[in-house]
Design a protein around this motif. Structure first.
Motif, mmCIF file in Angstrom:
data_model
loop_
_atom_site.group_PDB
_atom_site.id
_atom_site.type_symbol
_atom_site.label_atom_id
_atom_site.label_comp_id
_atom_site.label_asym_id
_atom_site.label_seq_id
_atom_site.Cartn_x
_atom_site.Cartn_y
_atom_site.Cartn_z
ATOM 1 N N GLY A 98 0.817 -1.207 0.000
ATOM 2 C CA GLY A 98 0.000 0.000 0.000
ATOM 3 C C GLY A 98 0.851 1.257 0.000
ATOM 4 N N TRP A 99 0.246 2.358 -0.400
ATOM 5 C CA TRP A 99 0.973 3.632 -0.455
ATOM 6 C C TRP A 99 1.529 4.027 0.901
ATOM 7 C CZ3 TRP A 99 -0.953 7.113 2.927
ATOM 8 C CH2 TRP A 99 -2.267 6.935 3.348
ATOM 9 N N TRP A 100 0.863 3.584 2.011
ATOM 10 C CA TRP A 100 1.265 3.997 3.351
ATOM 11 C C TRP A 100 2.635 3.470 3.745
ATOM 12 C CZ3 TRP A 100 -3.190 1.331 2.110
ATOM 13 C CH2 TRP A 100 -3.121 -0.053 2.229
ATOM 14 N N ASN A 101 3.113 2.403 3.083
ATOM 15 C CA ASN A 101 4.420 1.850 3.427
ATOM 16 C C ASN A 101 5.570 2.767 3.032
ATOM 17 O OD1 ASN A 101 3.595 -0.781 4.465
ATOM 18 N ND2 ASN A 101 2.878 -1.148 2.396
ATOM 19 N N ASP A 102 5.298 3.740 2.160
ATOM 20 C CA ASP A 102 6.338 4.663 1.715
ATOM 21 C C ASP A 102 6.225 6.012 2.397
ATOM 22 O OD1 ASP A 102 7.418 2.825 -0.118
ATOM 23 O OD2 ASP A 102 5.830 3.290 -1.550
ATOM 24 N N ILE A 130 -12.149 16.689 14.272
ATOM 25 C CA ILE A 130 -12.883 16.298 13.072
ATOM 26 C C ILE A 130 -12.290 14.965 12.612
ATOM 27 C CG2 ILE A 130 -13.442 16.931 10.696
ATOM 28 C CD1 ILE A 130 -14.668 18.762 12.840
ATOM 29 N N PRO A 131 -13.100 13.987 12.233
ATOM 30 C CA PRO A 131 -12.563 12.703 11.774
ATOM 31 C C PRO A 131 -11.536 12.890 10.656
ATOM 32 C CG PRO A 131 -14.928 12.531 12.098
ATOM 33 C CD PRO A 131 -14.581 13.984 12.269
ATOM 34 N N GLY A 132 -10.475 12.081 10.701
ATOM 35 C CA GLY A 132 -9.379 12.225 9.751
ATOM 36 C C GLY A 132 -9.797 12.175 8.296
ATOM 37 N N LEU A 133 -10.772 11.335 7.955
ATOM 38 C CA LEU A 133 -11.223 11.223 6.569
ATOM 39 C C LEU A 133 -11.954 12.468 6.096
ATOM 40 C CD1 LEU A 133 -12.424 7.513 6.523
ATOM 41 C CD2 LEU A 133 -10.437 8.459 5.357
ATOM 42 N N PHE A 134 -12.286 13.365 7.023
ATOM 43 C CA PHE A 134 -13.016 14.581 6.672
ATOM 44 C C PHE A 134 -12.155 15.847 6.787
ATOM 45 C CE2 PHE A 134 -17.059 12.439 8.568
ATOM 46 C CZ PHE A 134 -17.120 11.593 7.475
ATOM 47 N N GLN A 135 -10.921 15.719 7.236
ATOM 48 C CA GLN A 135 -10.102 16.898 7.536
ATOM 49 C C GLN A 135 -9.574 17.571 6.272
ATOM 50 O OE1 GLN A 135 -7.068 15.373 10.130
ATOM 51 N NE2 GLN A 135 -8.478 15.067 11.851
ATOM 52 N N THR A 136 -9.625 18.899 6.244
ATOM 53 C CA THR A 136 -9.029 19.665 5.152
ATOM 54 C C THR A 136 -7.519 19.743 5.368
ATOM 55 O OG1 THR A 136 -9.220 21.791 6.293
ATOM 56 C CG2 THR A 136 -11.112 21.081 4.957
ATOM 57 N N VAL A 159 2.183 14.131 6.326
ATOM 58 C CA VAL A 159 0.910 13.809 6.972
ATOM 59 C C VAL A 159 -0.248 14.320 6.127
ATOM 60 C CG1 VAL A 159 -0.491 14.093 9.044
ATOM 61 C CG2 VAL A 159 1.996 13.899 9.245
ATOM 62 N N VAL A 160 -0.096 15.533 5.611
ATOM 63 C CA VAL A 160 -1.146 16.119 4.765
ATOM 64 C C VAL A 160 -1.377 15.252 3.531
ATOM 65 C CG1 VAL A 160 -1.805 18.121 3.368
ATOM 66 C CG2 VAL A 160 -0.658 18.451 5.579
ATOM 67 N N THR A 161 -0.288 14.814 2.899
ATOM 68 C CA THR A 161 -0.392 13.962 1.717
ATOM 69 C C THR A 161 -1.024 12.613 2.051
ATOM 70 O OG1 THR A 161 1.572 14.992 0.735
ATOM 71 C CG2 THR A 161 0.906 12.849 -0.140
ATOM 72 N N GLY A 162 -0.597 12.037 3.171
ATOM 73 C CA GLY A 162 -1.155 10.753 3.583
ATOM 74 C C GLY A 162 -2.635 10.836 3.885
#
Length: 296
Positions: A98-102, A130-136, A159-162
């Motif tokens: 997954g992308w998260w491994n990088d 605010i839930p992470g999936l909803f954060q700007t 973190v922003v990109t992830g």
């Protein structure tokens, strides 16, 4: 089963199906009255290997499963074949990178993100954020700056990109279904200041228009509620063999609950909080009114 901390062995994290399969092997061993040492002897291995298998830390080989089932006197071929199929699916999933491994910045969140990526539904109760999936992106940056624990502040952008990559699950042909219940305090906390928070709240209202997103607000006026102990996530998976998994972040540790009965307790708590909350329609109107108040 409740555990604290990220469950991993070296660089290998456990998986939902791996833990399910390991739990079944553990139950069979206990029922057969066998020790881990006896199981290890059959495989010409150490007891440590059996521990890793029973906790879902490693992919399991078909010969090992067959040998253990023979030791445990499992006569039902359907049971054995089902475990072999589970092991095969688990091995295939582990091969997918997954992308998260990088993304080194979110290394401590790898297991949750991996599980979220494989889930088909998430129920989330949130007290302070605010839930992470909803954060700007602006909200994420403000949250990271407030943490003040960065050796290299430029890594905040990782973190922003992830977070943006995770949010892609909300869209597409098979989007993640998410039902979030948010306490009013999280909406009024001025993370990043009035402008950032106003845009964040407006974004919530936009996301609520998606058919797979349901947002409810538990207002202050609701008074005492059943979920005051802290935030939690309930992840549900498509596989018939996978039980709901509850995830909770605490100070210095992460708590996971993967027992069907205990998971059901949290599902009940979530349902009670949802019933005490504003309806989805009234929740969005409420969020909109807070956002407008910030822009004045």
């Amino acid at each position: 089963m409740a555990t604290s901390g990220a469950r991993a062995n070296g660089n290998r994290a456990s998986t939902v199906l791996g833990r399910r399969l390991g739990g079944e092997l553990l139950a069979l061993r206990v029922a057969a009255g066998k020790t881990q040492q006896e199981a290890a002897q059959i495989l010409s291995a150490t007891a440590t290997k059996i521990v890793k298998m029973e906790r879902g830390w490693v992919p399991m080989r078909d010969p090992d499963i067959k040998a253990l089932c023979q030791l445990y006197e499992v006569k039902d071929t359907e049971v054995v074949n089902r475990m072999l199929e589970l092991a095969k699916t688990d091995r295939e999933r582990r091969k997918v990178k997954g992308w998260w491994n990088d993304t080194p910045t979110i290394a401590t969140q790898v297991e949750y993100i991996e599980m979220e990526d494989g889930a088909h539904r998430v129920r989330q109760w949130q007290l302070a954020l605010i839930p992470g999936l909803f954060q700007t992106p602006e909200y994420v940056r403000a949250m990271c700056v407030a943490d003040m624990s960065w050796d290299d502040i430029d890594r905040i952008e990782d973190v922003v990109t992830g977070r943006a990559k995770r949010q892609e699950r909300l869209y597409g042909e098979q989007p993640l279904r998410i039902h979030a219940v948010i306490w009013e305090g999280a909406l009024r906390q001025l993370m990043g200041g009035p402008e950032v928070m106003s845009r964040q709240l407006a974004h919530l209202c936009e996301l609520a228009e998606l058919p797979n997103v349901q947002i409810q607000v538990l207002p202050f006026r609701a008074g005492a509620h059943p979920c005051s102990g802290g935030p939690f996530n309930i992840l549900s998976f498509g596989e018939d063999e996978a039980v709901d998994v509850v995830h909770m972040d605490a100070l210095g540790s992460t708590i996971w609950i993967e027992n069907a009965e205990e998971s059901a307790v949290f599902a009940t708590l979530f349902d009670r909080a949802a019933r005490a909350s504003l309806s989805p329609y009234d929740s969005i109107r409420f969020i909109g009114s807070i956002s407008k108040g910030l822009s004045k």
